[in-house]
Design an enzyme around this catalytic site. Structure first.
Site, PDB file in Angstrom:
ATOM      1  N   GLY A 159       0.769  -1.242   0.000  1.00  0.00           N
ATOM      2  CA  GLY A 159       0.000   0.000   0.000  1.00  0.00           C
ATOM      3  C   GLY A 159       0.794   1.283   0.000  1.00  0.00           C
ATOM      4  O   GLY A 159       0.236   2.353  -0.190  1.00  0.00           O
ATOM      5  N   LYS A 160       2.085   1.213   0.246  1.00  0.00           N
ATOM      6  CA  LYS A 160       2.897   2.440   0.387  1.00  0.00           C
ATOM      7  C   LYS A 160       2.208   3.420   1.361  1.00  0.00           C
ATOM      8  O   LYS A 160       2.026   4.606   1.086  1.00  0.00           O
ATOM      9  CB  LYS A 160       3.164   3.080  -0.982  1.00  0.00           C
ATOM     10  CG  LYS A 160       4.668   3.255  -1.192  1.00  0.00           C
ATOM     11  CD  LYS A 160       5.074   3.759  -2.518  1.00  0.00           C
ATOM     12  CE  LYS A 160       6.333   4.589  -2.432  1.00  0.00           C
ATOM     13  NZ  LYS A 160       7.428   4.043  -1.625  1.00  0.00           N
ATOM     14  N   ILE A 161       1.795   2.838   2.484  1.00  0.00           N
ATOM     15  CA  ILE A 161       1.087   3.595   3.522  1.00  0.00           C
ATOM     16  C   ILE A 161       2.128   4.226   4.449  1.00  0.00           C
ATOM     17  O   ILE A 161       3.059   3.536   4.903  1.00  0.00           O
ATOM     18  CB  ILE A 161       0.159   2.640   4.310  1.00  0.00           C
ATOM     19  CG1 ILE A 161      -0.944   2.111   3.381  1.00  0.00           C
ATOM     20  CG2 ILE A 161      -0.414   3.318   5.542  1.00  0.00           C
ATOM     21  CD1 ILE A 161      -1.743   0.960   3.946  1.00  0.00           C
TER      22      ILE A 161
END
Ligand code: PMP
Length: 317
Positions: A159-161
């Site tokens: 998610g590249k959170i």
């Protein structure tokens, strides 16, 4: 020309182009407390020869960003193409003639205390001058981290959170504190996952091997690029689970990522990879990657978005 710390650098924030110095968020911004944001990282390469700045695969990055935002119930209101155009304008407004890094960020903007996925979101795009992220020319000395890669059922790694990057920071910091250049993280069940901010490839028996997307990796755009470049060299990549001990018997190892580019690994846990020198396939793929990102080859030109050519032709109209 602006530098990364220049307060006059123009950014896109709250729906308009404005100086970085004015682009401020409040102390109670939800994302600041709870990591509820999704970001991207895109590189732009300046070619002195072509007098052109090439954004590398911006559409794919923006498509990933828009998709990942949904993990946190957020919508980016512009299409990937519109975001590419806006980024082009940002670069032109800043008159950048150097390598750059584009940082889009979509975040929970409600001023509040409370753990939830509040509906208010905002987004921003910042472009800064950017050189090498890590000095990897001679090859990197890395370790297997004592931190495990976070699990898809905890915080989705794909998610590249923003909050997930605490995991990366802990691993990277530990590695550097112990004298290594970078860390390799294992999945919860002990398989090789990726570096702190890059994917990993091994060469074994002439075959390129990389962990599958189901092993808590970020589905890297450089990873996909490397696989395509390898295919052009008639080398297929096998996506499969990788045991830790394969790191110690691999013929070659390298990292791949927007910031890392193609970065050779010459040592893992103080054990040399092969003879401790950069392997031939790594060398070829690194060269091919440099050529394609910097526009030194006509091949795969669809991956590069020229910034100024378009801007000039627009002015001429
Ligand atoms: N893994 C992680 C955790 C990353 O942060 C990155 C950088 N975005 C990558 C892999 C490489 O992805 P990409 O090639 O799309 O930059």
């Amino acid at each position: 020309m602006a530098s990364a710390k220049d307060p006059d650098i123009v950014v896109y924030f709250e729906g308009e182009f404005q100086p970085l110095a004015n682009a401020k968020v409040g102390l109670l911004t939800h994302a600041l407390h709870y990591g509820t944001a999704v970001f991207e990282g895109i590189r732009g390469y300046w070619s002195e020869e072509d007098q052109e700045l090439y954004l590398f695969r911006p559409r794919e990055h923006y498509e990933r960003w828009r998709a990942n935002a949904r993990l946190l119930r957020m919508e980016v209101p512009l299409s990937a193409m519109e975001l590419c155009e806006m980024t082009r304008e940002l670069i032109v407004r800043n008159r950048f003639q150097c390598d750059v890094y584009v940082r889009p960020l979509v975040y929970k903007s409600r001023q509040t205390i409370g753990v939830h996925l509040s509906p208010e979101t905002d987004y921003a795009v910042v472009v800064v001058p950017f050189g090498k992220y890590i000095e990897s020319g001679q090859g990197l000395r890395v370790c297997v981290s004592s931190w495990r890669r976070l699990n898809d059922n905890a915080i989705p790694a794909r998610g590249k959170i923003s909050g997930a990057y605490v995991n990366s920071a802990l691993a990277g910091d530990e590695a550097r504190a112990n004298g290594y250049d970078e860390a390799i993280l294992l999945t919860e069940d002990g398989h090789v996952s990726e570096g702190s901010a890059c994917n990993i490839f091994l060469v074994r028996h002439g075959q390129l091997v990389t962990p599958p997307v189901s092993d808590d990796i970020l589905e890297g755009i450089t990873r996909a690029t490397v696989m395509d470049l390898a295919r052009e060299m008639w080398i297929e990549t096998v996506e499969r689970r990788i045991d830790r001990s394969e790191l110690y018997v691999a013929d070659e190892i390298f990292f791949a990522g927007t910031a890392f580019e193609v970065a050779p690994v010459i040592e893992v846990d103080r054990r040399p990879v092969r003879s401790g020198t950069i392997g031939p396939l790594t060398h070829r793929l690194r060269e091919a990657y440099t050529n394609v990102t910097r526009g030194k080859t006509a091949r795969d030109s669809h991956w590069r978005m020229p910034v100024y050519r378009k801007a000039v032709s627009e002015t001429a109209r």
